[in-house]
Design a protein around this motif. Structure first.
Motif, PDB file in Angstrom:
ATOM      1  N   ILE A  47       0.809  -1.228   0.067  1.00  0.00           N
ATOM      2  CA  ILE A  47      -0.099  -0.057  -0.006  1.00  0.00           C
ATOM      3  C   ILE A  47       0.607   1.094   0.259  1.00  0.00           C
ATOM      4  O   ILE A  47       0.842   2.070  -0.735  1.00  0.00           O
ATOM      5  CB  ILE A  47      -1.009  -0.209   1.159  1.00  0.00           C
ATOM      6  CG1 ILE A  47      -1.925  -0.987   0.956  1.00  0.00           C
ATOM      7  CG2 ILE A  47      -1.669   1.320   1.395  1.00  0.00           C
ATOM      8  CD1 ILE A  47      -2.961  -1.190   2.415  1.00  0.00           C
ATOM      9  N   VAL A  48       1.897   1.099   0.925  1.00  0.00           N
ATOM     10  CA  VAL A  48       2.867   2.348   0.863  1.00  0.00           C
ATOM     11  C   VAL A  48       3.417   2.804  -0.582  1.00  0.00           C
ATOM     12  O   VAL A  48       3.310   3.881  -0.927  1.00  0.00           O
ATOM     13  CB  VAL A  48       4.108   1.987   1.964  1.00  0.00           C
ATOM     14  CG1 VAL A  48       4.890   2.937   1.738  1.00  0.00           C
ATOM     15  CG2 VAL A  48       3.529   1.963   3.186  1.00  0.00           C
ATOM     16  N   ASN A  49       3.975   1.670  -1.275  1.00  0.00           N
ATOM     17  CA  ASN A  49       4.490   1.975  -2.478  1.00  0.00           C
ATOM     18  C   ASN A  49       3.588   2.224  -3.596  1.00  0.00           C
ATOM     19  O   ASN A  49       3.838   2.947  -4.499  1.00  0.00           O
ATOM     20  CB  ASN A  49       5.514   0.823  -2.975  1.00  0.00           C
ATOM     21  CG  ASN A  49       6.538   0.966  -2.293  1.00  0.00           C
ATOM     22  OD1 ASN A  49       7.711   1.487  -2.645  1.00  0.00           O
ATOM     23  ND2 ASN A  49       6.909   0.044  -1.136  1.00  0.00           N
ATOM     24  N   VAL A  50       2.174   1.911  -3.428  1.00  0.00           N
ATOM     25  CA  VAL A  50       1.160   2.288  -4.355  1.00  0.00           C
ATOM     26  C   VAL A  50       0.994   3.863  -4.349  1.00  0.00           C
ATOM     27  O   VAL A  50       0.914   4.650  -5.114  1.00  0.00           O
ATOM     28  CB  VAL A  50       0.022   1.497  -4.157  1.00  0.00           C
ATOM     29  CG1 VAL A  50      -1.141   2.176  -5.028  1.00  0.00           C
ATOM     30  CG2 VAL A  50       0.135  -0.012  -4.895  1.00  0.00           C
ATOM     31  N   LEU A  51       1.049   4.240  -2.745  1.00  0.00           N
ATOM     32  CA  LEU A  51       0.745   5.701  -2.694  1.00  0.00           C
ATOM     33  C   LEU A  51       1.699   6.483  -3.053  1.00  0.00           C
ATOM     34  O   LEU A  51       1.547   7.570  -3.682  1.00  0.00           O
ATOM     35  CB  LEU A  51       0.553   5.810  -1.356  1.00  0.00           C
ATOM     36  CG  LEU A  51      -0.965   5.188  -0.606  1.00  0.00           C
ATOM     37  CD1 LEU A  51      -1.077   5.284   0.921  1.00  0.00           C
ATOM     38  CD2 LEU A  51      -2.093   5.843  -1.208  1.00  0.00           C
TER      39      LEU A  51
END
Length: 313
Positions: A15-19
């Motif tokens: 999720i962090v890297n998608v954001l």
């Protein structure tokens, strides 16, 4: 087999890297027409500082001794203050494509730093996984260069390199803290230290930002700024310590390769790019690399193997 806690760590860092992937494009669209790099950096830091300290009122209070506060100060310099300042300045001079390519070196930095600082072993699986990730991420980015502007500079690229190296140092040195304190405790101090360091040098850029001096409100600009503050700053920085508590630094850094995948998917969705088999192959290489790093031996495994057996014959 991946344990439940590790599985949560993988989901969180995904999720962090998608954001972060979406944030690169959104931030680039704001600079310099709506916000200067300095104004956007300071706005992110001040907003996150307020949010983390407000959030700390609703969780159990954790007291950090002076030694840990000193380490949090170093983390603030490497993970937020200098890292974000250099990244925003570099992004204003280079293209998102170049910034993404440079980011593929992150796991290499982390693997070497983790070996030096945390004594994590550099195994064949780990090296193979990192190289697969580099190959997949770089191939995916290069296959999509036609969909993005190529405006870049050597100076801008060097700023991105420095930012990437600082973030790698943060990922490694912050892991012990992530095991002792909650994410909110870690981030409230890191962002406070960053705000204190940068505000005296950047405060004048905020009132001068073009976005605050337009006669009519531009809702798309406001939405993009809100996303950068919440989706590109508060939420991912809240999640990073949660992931580091469950995963090794090299595994966490391997998820950097998710960013070009997300960027490519977004380009396909909005009609700026098209899906091709080479994109699928690149994505497969990235996930294969993440898998190899995940299953490679950790420092705990090596130490366990060195212990003499206590089983009686």
């Amino acid at each position: 087999m991946i344990e439940r806690g590790q599985f949560r760590g993988h989901v969180i860092i995904l999720i962090v890297n998608v954001l972060f992937a979406v944030n690169i494009s959104v931030s680039k669209s704001l600079i310099p027409g709506s916000m200067t790099p300095e104004a956007l950096t300071l706005l992110r830091i001040l907003f996150a500082t307020a949010m983390f300290w407000l959030s700390s009122l609703f969780v159990k209070r954790e007291k950090a001794p002076p030694g840990d506060l000193g380490l949090l100060l170093v983390c603030a310099c490497t993970g937020i203050a200098f890292n974000q300042s250099l990244f925003m300045a570099g992004l204003s001079l280079t293209s998102p494509v170049d910034a993404s390519i440079i980011a593929t070196a992150g796991p290499i930095y982390v693997m070497l730093l983790a070996a030096l600082i945390l004594k994590e072993p550099i195994t064949k699986k780990k090296v193979a996984g990192v190289l697969l990730g580099v190959a997949g991420g770089t191939a995916l980015i290069l296959s999509s260069t036609h969909s993005t502007g190529r405006s870049s500079s050597f100076g801008g690229n060097m700023l991105i390199v420095a930012s990437n190296l600082l973030y790698s140092i943060y990922v490694v040195i912050s892991r012990p803290l992530s095991r002792r304190y909650s994410a909110i405790t870690i981030m409230k101090w890191m962002f406070l230290f960053s705000a204190v360091m940068l505000t005296p040098f950047m405060y004048r850029h905020l009132p001068e930002a073009p976005a605050f001096h337009r006669d009519t409100a531009e809702w798309d600009t406001s939405v993009r700024i809100v996303f950068v503050l919440i989706g590109g700053t508060f939420v991912p920085y809240l999640f990073i310590p949660m992931a580091l508590k469950r995963l090794r630094p090299t595994t966490v850094s391997m998820y950097n390769y998710i960013q070009p995948i997300v960027a490519s998917l977004l380009a396909v969705m909005v009609g700026q790019d098209r899906f091709t088999p080479d994109k699928l192959i690149s994505a497969a290489l990235v996930f294969a690399g993440v898998y190899l790093v995940t299953v490679s031996r950790a420092r705990e495994d090596v130490e366990r193997e060195k212990q003499p057996s206590t089983t009686e014959e």
